[in-house]
Design a protein around this motif. Sequence first.
Motif, PDB file in Angstrom:
ATOM      1  N   THR A 115     -15.461 -42.636  42.140  1.00  9.19           N
ATOM      2  CA  THR A 115     -16.905 -42.828  41.950  1.00  9.19           C
ATOM      3  C   THR A 115     -17.420 -43.979  42.811  1.00  9.19           C
ATOM      4  O   THR A 115     -18.489 -43.885  43.424  1.00  9.19           O
ATOM      5  CB  THR A 115     -17.217 -43.095  40.468  1.00  9.19           C
ATOM      6  OG1 THR A 115     -16.763 -41.994  39.665  1.00  9.19           O
ATOM      7  CG2 THR A 115     -18.707 -43.284  40.250  1.00  9.19           C
ATOM      8  N   ILE A 116     -16.650 -45.055  42.869  1.00  9.72           N
ATOM      9  CA  ILE A 116     -17.039 -46.187  43.723  1.00  9.72           C
ATOM     10  C   ILE A 116     -17.064 -45.758  45.194  1.00  9.72           C
ATOM     11  O   ILE A 116     -18.010 -46.059  45.934  1.00  9.72           O
ATOM     12  CB  ILE A 116     -16.074 -47.367  43.511  1.00  9.72           C
ATOM     13  CG1 ILE A 116     -16.191 -47.891  42.070  1.00  9.72           C
ATOM     14  CG2 ILE A 116     -16.360 -48.480  44.514  1.00  9.72           C
ATOM     15  CD1 ILE A 116     -15.161 -48.944  41.719  1.00  9.72           C
ATOM     16  N   ALA A 117     -16.018 -45.036  45.595  1.00  9.38           N
ATOM     17  CA  ALA A 117     -15.957 -44.580  46.986  1.00  9.38           C
ATOM     18  C   ALA A 117     -17.100 -43.619  47.308  1.00  9.38           C
ATOM     19  O   ALA A 117     -17.704 -43.683  48.392  1.00  9.38           O
ATOM     20  CB  ALA A 117     -14.611 -43.889  47.243  1.00  9.38           C
ATOM     21  N   ALA A 118     -17.429 -42.718  46.362  1.00 11.52           N
ATOM     22  CA  ALA A 118     -18.518 -41.765  46.580  1.00 11.52           C
ATOM     23  C   ALA A 118     -19.851 -42.484  46.751  1.00 11.52           C
ATOM     24  O   ALA A 118     -20.667 -42.121  47.616  1.00 11.52           O
ATOM     25  CB  ALA A 118     -18.586 -40.782  45.413  1.00 11.52           C
ATOM     26  N   VAL A 161     -20.362 -45.478  47.910  1.00 13.92           N
ATOM     27  CA  VAL A 161     -20.398 -46.130  49.219  1.00 13.92           C
ATOM     28  C   VAL A 161     -20.618 -45.106  50.329  1.00 13.92           C
ATOM     29  O   VAL A 161     -21.443 -45.299  51.236  1.00 13.92           O
ATOM     30  CB  VAL A 161     -19.090 -46.912  49.456  1.00 13.92           C
ATOM     31  CG1 VAL A 161     -19.040 -47.454  50.883  1.00 13.92           C
ATOM     32  CG2 VAL A 161     -18.956 -48.053  48.452  1.00 13.92           C
ATOM     33  N   LEU A 162     -19.903 -43.995  50.262  1.00 14.96           N
ATOM     34  CA  LEU A 162     -19.995 -42.983  51.313  1.00 14.96           C
ATOM     35  C   LEU A 162     -21.377 -42.330  51.359  1.00 14.96           C
ATOM     36  O   LEU A 162     -21.932 -42.097  52.441  1.00 14.96           O
ATOM     37  CB  LEU A 162     -18.915 -41.928  51.113  1.00 14.96           C
ATOM     38  CG  LEU A 162     -17.477 -42.378  51.367  1.00 14.96           C
ATOM     39  CD1 LEU A 162     -16.487 -41.301  50.953  1.00 14.96           C
ATOM     40  CD2 LEU A 162     -17.291 -42.753  52.833  1.00 14.96           C
ATOM     41  N   VAL A 163     -21.923 -42.025  50.187  1.00 13.69           N
ATOM     42  CA  VAL A 163     -23.252 -41.394  50.155  1.00 13.69           C
ATOM     43  C   VAL A 163     -24.334 -42.384  50.567  1.00 13.69           C
ATOM     44  O   VAL A 163     -25.287 -42.032  51.264  1.00 13.69           O
ATOM     45  CB  VAL A 163     -23.534 -40.818  48.750  1.00 13.69           C
ATOM     46  CG1 VAL A 163     -24.967 -40.306  48.659  1.00 13.69           C
ATOM     47  CG2 VAL A 163     -22.560 -39.691  48.428  1.00 13.69           C
ATOM     48  N   TRP A 164     -24.193 -43.633  50.161  1.00 14.54           N
ATOM     49  CA  TRP A 164     -25.182 -44.662  50.513  1.00 14.54           C
ATOM     50  C   TRP A 164     -25.236 -44.867  52.029  1.00 14.54           C
ATOM     51  O   TRP A 164     -26.288 -45.147  52.596  1.00 14.54           O
ATOM     52  CB  TRP A 164     -24.829 -45.973  49.806  1.00 14.54           C
ATOM     53  CG  TRP A 164     -25.805 -47.080  50.079  1.00 14.54           C
ATOM     54  CD1 TRP A 164     -27.146 -47.107  49.783  1.00 14.54           C
ATOM     55  CD2 TRP A 164     -25.521 -48.333  50.716  1.00 14.54           C
ATOM     56  NE1 TRP A 164     -27.711 -48.289  50.179  1.00 14.54           N
ATOM     57  CE2 TRP A 164     -26.733 -49.064  50.758  1.00 14.54           C
ATOM     58  CE3 TRP A 164     -24.366 -48.906  51.227  1.00 14.54           C
ATOM     59  CZ2 TRP A 164     -26.811 -50.342  51.310  1.00 14.54           C
ATOM     60  CZ3 TRP A 164     -24.445 -50.174  51.775  1.00 14.54           C
ATOM     61  CH2 TRP A 164     -25.653 -50.878  51.821  1.00 14.54           C
TER      62      TRP A 164
END
Length: 434
Positions: free
Chosen positions: A92-95, A97-100
């Motif tokens: 969730t944290i990685a998602a 960052v990637l989407v942002w």
Amino acid sequence: MKRLWQNIGWLLGGRGFNAVMSLVYLALATRTLGLEGFGYFAIIIALGQAVTGLANFQTWQFVVRWGANGDGPADATGFAIALDMLSVLMGTIAAAVLVWTAQLWLPLPDELLWLTFGYCVVSLLSIRTTPTGLLRLRFKFAKATGAEAVQPAIRAAGAILAFFFMPTVTGFVLAWAAAEIAVALALWIIAASEEKIDLSRVSLRRIPAAHPDAWRFVWSTNMSGTLTIAGKQVMILMVGSLGGEALAGGFRVASQLGQALVVLAQTISKAIYPELVHAKDEALLMARRMANIALIGGVMAVLVALFAGRWGLTTVAGTEFAGFYWAMVILAIAGAVELVGASLESLLVSAGKAHTAFIVRAVPTVLALVLLDTAIDWNGAKGAAFAVLGSSSLAVIGFYVAILNLQQIRIRIETEEPVPQPDAAATAPVNQRD
């Protein structure tokens, strides 16, 4: 071997049903959204599956490996569930960052960013490798196949609904998200009916305490799974980033049709791994037989792609995607190579050499990703497909060499004579010692 063939039969039956349903929703999505719209859809799905694959541990292997010994799979299951929870948190944290940062490296419009993040979270919450491992541990491949059939059925039904009521990227992504949730629930319900799941045993400490090499195995298999995702989903994301949404959409279609053999390779790998863990003495012979059979199947599938692929591509996706025919053929060859290497990779992992399998897979995968920009500049989708083919070929050659070395080490150990001891028995004549 009889049980192995039965298990492969069930898995292939499920894959056959999945293939038919895939043609339904692929045809509806491509023809409804067009090349660019399907490109957006492909990027969103690839990002969600990439985040899940990168964060997810291959917990089914842990359940099979440690659940087959001792007092049962309770501790192994608890360890696997704890790792799944960790995966959801990290993913969730990685998602986020990637989407942002998506607009800095992906061709996605603003209105699709929240949809992308939502799909990533749903994919993470739908991680289902632990219940799958419980069913494979007990060789319940028929029940696992029935549960997994929920996913393509829901996708096809959702695609039909999207076609009539929401013919947009959002509609088709929602259909995929619903399928992820449905198949995860089905697998957990069936697994819980076969094996009691004791949540009090959820722990990251019990298994490592009993097995000192546990964390090494965990990280090795996780990284190997990460490389598998990198070879497919990350590749699609990078194709989109470097070549745009249209190239990503076409490459996704070519990959899904041409690399159906990779799915078959994963099917064989999943079926053979529990058998190799239990067989041990016959593992090498079993893996060799499966590799020989895979070689024949791979050649036949490549011939089908070569002579009937253009017709299949235009029939399913439409004439707009006809330009990706040769990319599909090249990816089919890569799939055939992976098919041959599936049993070899499983043999290495079952022999406790997961770290070796990771290294052998890592080098070619990283090389392919590094050279992808040059490959796309050289020949577009065909160049990207050649990068995949090169990565697969080098990896399978590496698996073969690693197994030869492993076999030679074992032969040397088995044939090595013990060092004589300086006692009376050691200095007596041979016939007296006998």
